[in-house]
Design an enzyme around this catalytic site. Structure first.
Site, PDB file in Angstrom:
ATOM      1  N   ASP A 197       0.836  -1.203   0.000  1.00 44.92           N
ATOM      2  CA  ASP A 197       0.000   0.000   0.000  1.00 44.92           C
ATOM      3  C   ASP A 197       0.868   1.249   0.000  1.00 44.92           C
ATOM      4  O   ASP A 197       1.617   1.489   0.944  1.00 44.92           O
ATOM      5  CB  ASP A 197      -0.919  -0.002   1.227  1.00 44.92           C
ATOM      6  CG  ASP A 197      -2.119  -0.910   1.025  1.00 44.92           C
ATOM      7  OD1 ASP A 197      -2.591  -1.033  -0.122  1.00 44.92           O
ATOM      8  OD2 ASP A 197      -2.589  -1.484   2.018  1.00 44.92           O
ATOM      9  N   ASP A 254      -9.953  -5.312  -0.873  1.00 43.20           N
ATOM     10  CA  ASP A 254      -8.940  -4.785   0.060  1.00 43.20           C
ATOM     11  C   ASP A 254      -9.639  -3.973   1.141  1.00 43.20           C
ATOM     12  O   ASP A 254     -10.294  -2.975   0.833  1.00 43.20           O
ATOM     13  CB  ASP A 254      -7.984  -3.902  -0.770  1.00 43.20           C
ATOM     14  CG  ASP A 254      -6.788  -3.371   0.008  1.00 43.20           C
ATOM     15  OD1 ASP A 254      -6.641  -3.676   1.204  1.00 43.20           O
ATOM     16  OD2 ASP A 254      -5.986  -2.643  -0.619  1.00 43.20           O
TER      17      ASP A 254
HETATM   18 ZN    ZN Z   1      -4.172  -1.919  -0.760  1.00 40.50          ZN
END
Ligand code: ZN
Length: 196
Positions: free
Chosen positions: A12, A152
């Site tokens: 991320d 996610d």
């Molecule tokens: Zn992510």
């Protein structure tokens, strides 16, 4: 995580503008690349994304996912990823409709549904994203293309079966994967896949 049976390492990337948090850059992706042979699945939660895509490609990303909401030119960003020989993903925030993929689906390798608002780990799953996953599953099947449907945010042993039933085939899990420490990783991943 590789030894524990993970399929991808999801990274991320946050810029403090598109999302209210700062995380890592291409240097860290490059460092991760040396530690795993798994595909690096790099999720760019950043603005001005086109300027950064070549740096993440060079650092060793295998999949580069951009946000539909990060700028006016998602089509250009996806084409840029493809031109660098990488798999291209498009991510949709919780309020973005499934139709956002309609004019890009022929170029995509992955669609990522955010089931929390991006920015921080440990948030609860937003239940109405299940309907969006199902809608995207139908679009992907109708396209006839091998596009992965990834979800996610807030994925744990309770929400993973719902996402899988709706058609997700890649689950991103941070908190639920890491809980209990390294000795628990394999069991944590097995539980997310629907094991005991
Ligand atoms: Zn992510």
């Amino acid at each position: 995580m590789q030894r524990a049976g993970a399929d991808y390492i999801h990274v991320d990337v946050m810029d403090g503008h598109f999302v209210p948090n700062l995380s890592i850059g291409p240097m860290v992706v490059k460092a991760l690349r040396a530690h795993t042979t798994l595909p690096l699945d790099v999720h760019l939660m950043i603005e001005s994304v086109d300027a950064f895509i070549p740096h993440f490609a060079e650092a060793g990303a295998d999949i580069i996912t951009v946000h539909a909401e990060a700028g006016a030119h998602a089509h250009r960003s996806v084409q840029l990823v493809k031109s660098l020989g990488k798999r291209a993903g498009l991510s949709l925030n919780p309020a973005t409709p499934a139709d956002a993929v309609d004019y890009l689906i022929d170029a995509l390798d992955l669609v990522l549904v955010m089931s929390v608002n991006p920015g921080f780990g440990g948030q609860g799953f937003i239940a109405n994203q299940i309907g969006k996953l199902a809608s995207l599953r139908r679009k992907i099947d109708a396209s006839g293309r091998a596009i992965e449907l990834e979800v996610d945010g807030g994925i744990d042993a309770a929400t993973a079966p719902l996402a899988i039933a709706a058609g997700a085939d890649v689950l991103v899990a941070g908190t639920a994967s890491f809980q209990g420490g390294a000795a628990c990783y394999a069991a944590n991943l097995q539980r997310l896949r629907g094991g005991p």
